[in-house]
Design an enzyme around this catalytic site. Structure first.
Site, short mmCIF file in Angstrom:
data_model
loop_
_atom_site.label_atom_id
_atom_site.label_comp_id
_atom_site.label_asym_id
_atom_site.label_seq_id
_atom_site.Cartn_x
_atom_site.Cartn_y
_atom_site.Cartn_z
N ASN A 32 0.82 -1.22 0.00
CA ASN A 32 0.00 0.00 0.00
C ASN A 32 0.86 1.27 0.00
OD1 ASN A 32 0.98 0.18 2.59
ND2 ASN A 32 -1.01 -0.05 3.62
N THR A 35 4.79 2.98 3.79
CA THR A 35 6.19 3.35 4.07
C THR A 35 7.11 3.00 2.90
OG1 THR A 35 6.47 1.24 5.21
CG2 THR A 35 6.05 3.16 6.59
N GLY A 36 6.69 2.11 2.03
CA GLY A 36 7.52 1.74 0.87
C GLY A 36 7.38 2.77 -0.25
N ASP A 51 -4.06 -2.56 0.53
CA ASP A 51 -3.70 -2.98 1.88
C ASP A 51 -3.64 -4.50 1.98
OD1 ASP A 51 -3.46 -1.56 4.61
OD2 ASP A 51 -4.65 -3.36 5.02
N THR A 114 12.09 -11.41 13.36
CA THR A 114 13.15 -10.51 13.82
C THR A 114 13.83 -11.01 15.09
OG1 THR A 114 13.54 -8.31 14.76
CG2 THR A 114 11.35 -9.17 15.02
N TYR A 138 7.09 -3.91 18.98
CA TYR A 138 7.45 -4.44 17.67
C TYR A 138 7.80 -5.93 17.78
CZ TYR A 138 10.42 -5.45 13.65
OH TYR A 138 10.99 -6.05 12.56
N ARG A 276 19.13 4.59 24.43
CA ARG A 276 17.80 4.60 23.80
C ARG A 276 16.94 3.54 24.48
NH1 ARG A 276 17.45 3.60 17.34
NH2 ARG A 276 18.26 1.56 17.94
#
Ligand code: UDP
Length: 327
Positions: A32, A35-36, A51, A114, A138, A276
Site C-alpha cells: 500500500n 512506508t515503501g 492494503d 526478527t 514491535y 535509547r
C-alpha cells in the site's frame, strides 16, 4: 514459482523481489506504499497498491505457489509509544493474510521475523531455542505472528519459514534503505559523514561491553535475500521452520563508526548521549540452523555492507528520500 511479495516496495522486500526475478520466479507485489516506495519495484513487476487486508481478493483463483510477507511497521521506539498501531498493522494484517492463504490453499509462506523477539538474551550466541521475551511492542507483534503461523501449519499443509533477521544493512541491485524516518545506525552514520545531518548520536557508552557501546550482528541485505529464495523450498507441508539470519559476529557502535570512517575516508561527527529505551546490550546470532536447513551462509562482511550502503546513499534515488532525525 508464482510468488506474491507482500511489502515488496520496502527495503528488504524490494531487494528480494529483484533476486526472485533474477532466479526466474514470477513476482507480483502487494504494497500500500504506506512506508515503501512504488519506484523501488522493478519495471515489469505487477504492483497491486492495496492494503494487506485485501489479500483474499488478490489470492483468489490466482494460483500462487508462495507468499513472502514483509509488510509491517518496524520502528522499535515508535512501537513502544504507539502499541495499538503495531498490533493492528502487524498482527491483524498478518491474520488477514494467513486467512487468505488458508482459504485459497497457497502452499508456501516465508515470513520476515526478527531478533527483537528474543529481547535481552542471557546466553550467546542466540539460537532459535533461546527464550523469547521481547522488550518492545514491535518484537511482541512479530512473535505473535510467528505463533499464529506455528498454529496454522499444525492445522494445515502450509509449509512456512520464519526468518529472524538480525541487523540488516547494505544495498543490492540498485535497492537500499530509504526510510522517511531513519533510525538505523549505518544509514544515519553515512548521512553524518556526508554532512547530510550534523552528527551521529551515540546512544550511551556505559553499556557492559568492551568499549561501552552496544553490540549487534550485521547481515548484508543481499545475503538475506538469498536466504528467502532458499526458504521457498526448505519446509515440508505442515512444518513451521524458524531460522535466525546473522553473521555470528558482533560489532559495537564504535566499531561500526570506525568502519564507516575507513570505507568513506571521512571523519564522523559524534555526540554521546543517553541510552535509547528498549535497546538490548548485545544481539549476536547463531545461524547454524539456517546453514543446516537452508544451506545458507552469509558471504558479505561489514565493510561491504557499509560500502554498498554508501554507494546507494549517494545515488539519485536515495537522495529523493527525506531523512529526518529520530523523533
Ligand atoms: N544507534 C546509535 N545511534 C543511532 C542509531 C543507532 O547509537 O543514531 C545504536 C543503537 O543504540 C544500537 C545500534 O546502534 O545499539 C544499532 O541500532 P539500529 O537502530 O541500527 O538497530 P537495532 O539493533 O535497534 O535494530
Amino acid at each position: 514459482m508464482k510468488t506474491l511479495v507482500v511489502g515488496g516496495a520496502g527495503y528488504i522486500g524490494s531487494v528480494v523481489t529483484r533476486l526472485l526475478l533474477a532466479d526466474g520466479h514470477e513476482v507480483v507485489v502487494l504494497d500500500n506504499c504506506s512506508t515503501g516506495h512504488a519506484d523501488s519495484i522493478p519495471e515489469g513487476v505487477q504492483h497491486i497498491q492495496a492494503d494487506i487486508t485485501t489479500s483474499s481478493e488478490v489470492l483468489a483463483g490466482a494460483g500462487y505457489d508462495a507468499v513472502l510477507h514483509f509488510a509491517a511497521k518496524s520502528l522499535v521506539g515508535e512501537s513502544v509509544l504507539e502499541p495499538s498501531l503495531y498490533w493492528h498493522t502487524n498482527v491483524l494484517g498478518s491474520r488477514a493474510l494467513l486467512d487468505a492463504i488458508t482459504e485459497h490453499q497457497v502452499p508456501r509462506l516465508v515470513f520476515s521475523s526478527t531478533a527483537a523477539v528474543y529481547g535481552e538474551p542471557e546466553t550467546f550466541p542466540i539460537t532459535e531455542d533461546s527464550p523469547t521475551k521481547p522488550t518492545s511492542t514491535y518484537g511482541a507483534t512479530k512473535l505473535a505472528v510467528d505463533m499464529m503461523i506455528t498454529n496454522e501449519c499444525a492445522a494445515s499443509e502450509l509449509a512456512a519459514v520464519s526468518l529472524r533477521y538480525f541487523n540488516v544493512a547494505g544495498a543490492a541491485w540498485g535497492a537500499g534503505e530509504r526510510h522517511t524516518t531513519e533510525t538505523h545506525l549505518i544509514p544515519i552514520a553515512l548521512d553524518a559523514v556526508a554532512g547530510r545531518r550534523d552528527k551521529l548520536d551515540i546512544y550511551g557508552d556505559d553499556w557492559p561491553t568492551p568499549d561501552g557501546t552496544p553490540i549487534r550482528d550485521y547481515v548484508h541485505v543481499e545475503d538475506l535475500a538469498r536466504a528467502h529464495v532458499l526458504a521457498l523450498t526448505a519446509a515440508s507441508p505442515g512444518e513451521h521452520l524458524i531460522c535466525n539470519l546473522g553473521n555470528g559476529n558482533g560489532f559495537s557502535v564504535r566499531e561500526v563508526i570506525a568502519e564507516v570512517e575507513r570505507v568513506t575516508g571521512l571523519e564522523m561527527p559524534t555526540v554521546t548521549g543517553p541510552r535509547r529505551p528498549g535497546d538490548p546490550t548485545r544481539l549476536v546470532a547463531s545461524a547454524a540452523r539456517a546453514k543446516e536447513r537452508l544451506g545458507w551462509e552469509p558471504q558479505l562482511d561489514l565493510g561491504r555492507m557499509v560500502a554498498d550502503a554508501w554507494e546507494f546513499s549517494n545515488s539519485p534515488i536515495a537522495q529523493h528520500a527525506l531523512h529526518t532525525q529520530t523523533p
